[in-house]
Design a protein around this motif. Structure first.
Motif, mmCIF file in Angstrom:
data_model
loop_
_atom_site.group_PDB
_atom_site.id
_atom_site.type_symbol
_atom_site.label_atom_id
_atom_site.label_comp_id
_atom_site.label_asym_id
_atom_site.label_seq_id
_atom_site.Cartn_x
_atom_site.Cartn_y
_atom_site.Cartn_z
ATOM 1 N N GLY A 39 22.598 -1.067 21.934
ATOM 2 C CA GLY A 39 22.612 0.016 20.964
ATOM 3 C C GLY A 39 23.203 -0.419 19.632
ATOM 4 O O GLY A 39 22.682 -0.081 18.564
ATOM 5 N N LEU A 40 24.280 -1.188 19.699
ATOM 6 C CA LEU A 40 24.892 -1.703 18.471
ATOM 7 C C LEU A 40 23.943 -2.629 17.729
ATOM 8 O O LEU A 40 23.884 -2.608 16.496
ATOM 9 C CB LEU A 40 26.185 -2.450 18.816
ATOM 10 C CG LEU A 40 27.379 -1.594 19.226
ATOM 11 C CD1 LEU A 40 28.488 -2.469 19.792
ATOM 12 C CD2 LEU A 40 27.895 -0.807 18.018
ATOM 13 N N LEU A 41 23.217 -3.437 18.481
ATOM 14 C CA LEU A 41 22.243 -4.331 17.864
ATOM 15 C C LEU A 41 21.191 -3.531 17.108
ATOM 16 O O LEU A 41 20.816 -3.879 15.969
ATOM 17 C CB LEU A 41 21.596 -5.204 18.939
ATOM 18 C CG LEU A 41 20.593 -6.260 18.461
ATOM 19 C CD1 LEU A 41 21.277 -7.276 17.558
ATOM 20 C CD2 LEU A 41 19.953 -6.953 19.665
ATOM 21 N N ALA A 42 20.720 -2.445 17.723
ATOM 22 C CA ALA A 42 19.740 -1.590 17.062
ATOM 23 C C ALA A 42 20.326 -0.940 15.814
ATOM 24 O O ALA A 42 19.658 -0.848 14.773
ATOM 25 C CB ALA A 42 19.253 -0.518 18.038
ATOM 26 N N VAL A 43 21.593 -0.492 15.901
ATOM 27 C CA VAL A 43 22.251 0.121 14.745
ATOM 28 C C VAL A 43 22.373 -0.882 13.602
ATOM 29 O O VAL A 43 22.095 -0.556 12.437
ATOM 30 C CB VAL A 43 23.642 0.660 15.138
ATOM 31 C CG1 VAL A 43 24.439 1.057 13.891
ATOM 32 C CG2 VAL A 43 23.508 1.853 16.081
ATOM 33 N N PHE A 44 22.771 -2.106 13.926
ATOM 34 C CA PHE A 44 22.839 -3.144 12.893
ATOM 35 C C PHE A 44 21.459 -3.369 12.272
ATOM 36 O O PHE A 44 21.341 -3.622 11.064
ATOM 37 C CB PHE A 44 23.357 -4.453 13.485
ATOM 38 C CG PHE A 44 24.860 -4.603 13.435
ATOM 39 C CD1 PHE A 44 25.525 -4.611 12.222
ATOM 40 C CD2 PHE A 44 25.593 -4.760 14.596
ATOM 41 C CE1 PHE A 44 26.904 -4.763 12.158
ATOM 42 C CE2 PHE A 44 26.976 -4.917 14.551
ATOM 43 C CZ PHE A 44 27.632 -4.915 13.329
ATOM 44 N N GLY A 45 20.427 -3.317 13.105
ATOM 45 C CA GLY A 45 19.076 -3.488 12.580
ATOM 46 C C GLY A 45 18.707 -2.413 11.591
ATOM 47 O O GLY A 45 18.094 -2.687 10.545
#
Length: 219
Positions: free
Chosen positions: A197-203
């Motif tokens: 989820g954090l990876l998606a948010v960073f994206g």
């Protein structure tokens, strides 16, 4: 900002030297009283991954390599955010949940759980601009998390007798030793999902920043 410019080069040297110094400190003076030494802790895994990412970003700025190491930087950023979130959430609940060996020095605590991660994330997000096609980092990130879980459960717990909890002993963080196996699996699974989820948010953040803030190209 051009990654080869003097300000970025100076910044990356600072990030690299700080990470290198703290890695050396852990190797020489870290918690080697138990099997696995300081590498029992996810925080130290994040520190060494940050050091590697910083070394690659510096080498890229100095024209010593051409590979951008975007996946490395993305994984380091997400792992650092996880460490910061988990540490401070548990610390403000009860410091003994994470600091089973007692209080740690302030210069170590705040670098590992605040300054170091912040410096690395700023580089990855604003200078390196690595958060493009973030799906590329999903599998490597899960592999890192899975490797740490296997390390903690199969090696660290087996060869250490402390910390001691209500259920088991030897797991690196005190609170884990008071969780049943099924509860630990749930905890690990939730955190792996949080990482994605954090990876998606960073994206998403990266897509917005890179669309609004376009680097100037020399004519």
């Amino acid at each position: 900002m051009d990654i080869h410019s003097r300000p970025v080069l100076f910044y990356r040297w600072i990030v690299f030297l700080l990470a290198a110094g703290y890695c050396l400190q852990q190797l020489l003076l870290g918690a080697w009283s138990g099997a696995g030494g300081p590498f029992r802790y996810l925080t130290i895994w994040a520190l060494f991954l940050s050091f590697y990412a910083a070394s690659r970003m510096l080498a890229l700025s100095e024209h010593r390599i051409t590979r951008k190491h975007e996946v490395t930087a993305m994984c380091a950023a997400v792992l650092n955010v996880m460490v910061v979130f988990l540490y401070w959430r548990l610390y403000f609940t009860d410091p003994s949940l994470v600091n089973g060996r007692g209080p740690i020095d302030w210069w170590l605590q705040y670098y590992l759980h605040a300054l170091g991660p912040a410096l690395q994330i700023i580089d990855a997000l604003f200078f390196g601009r690595v958060f493009r096609r973030v799906w590329r980092a999903a599998l490597p990130l899960i592999i890192i998390i899975g490797a740490y879980v296997a390390w903690a459960e199969l090696f660290v717990q087996r060869f250490n007798t402390k910390p001691v909890g209500d259920v088991t002993s030897g797991l690196p963080y005190p609170f884990l030793n008071s969780l049943e196996w099924a509860d630990r699996v749930t905890f690990y699974g939730v955190n792996a999902a949080t990482a994605l989820g954090l990876l998606a948010v960073f994206g998403i953040i990266g897509a917005v920043i890179y669309r609004v803030w376009q680097p100037q190209v020399a004519a």
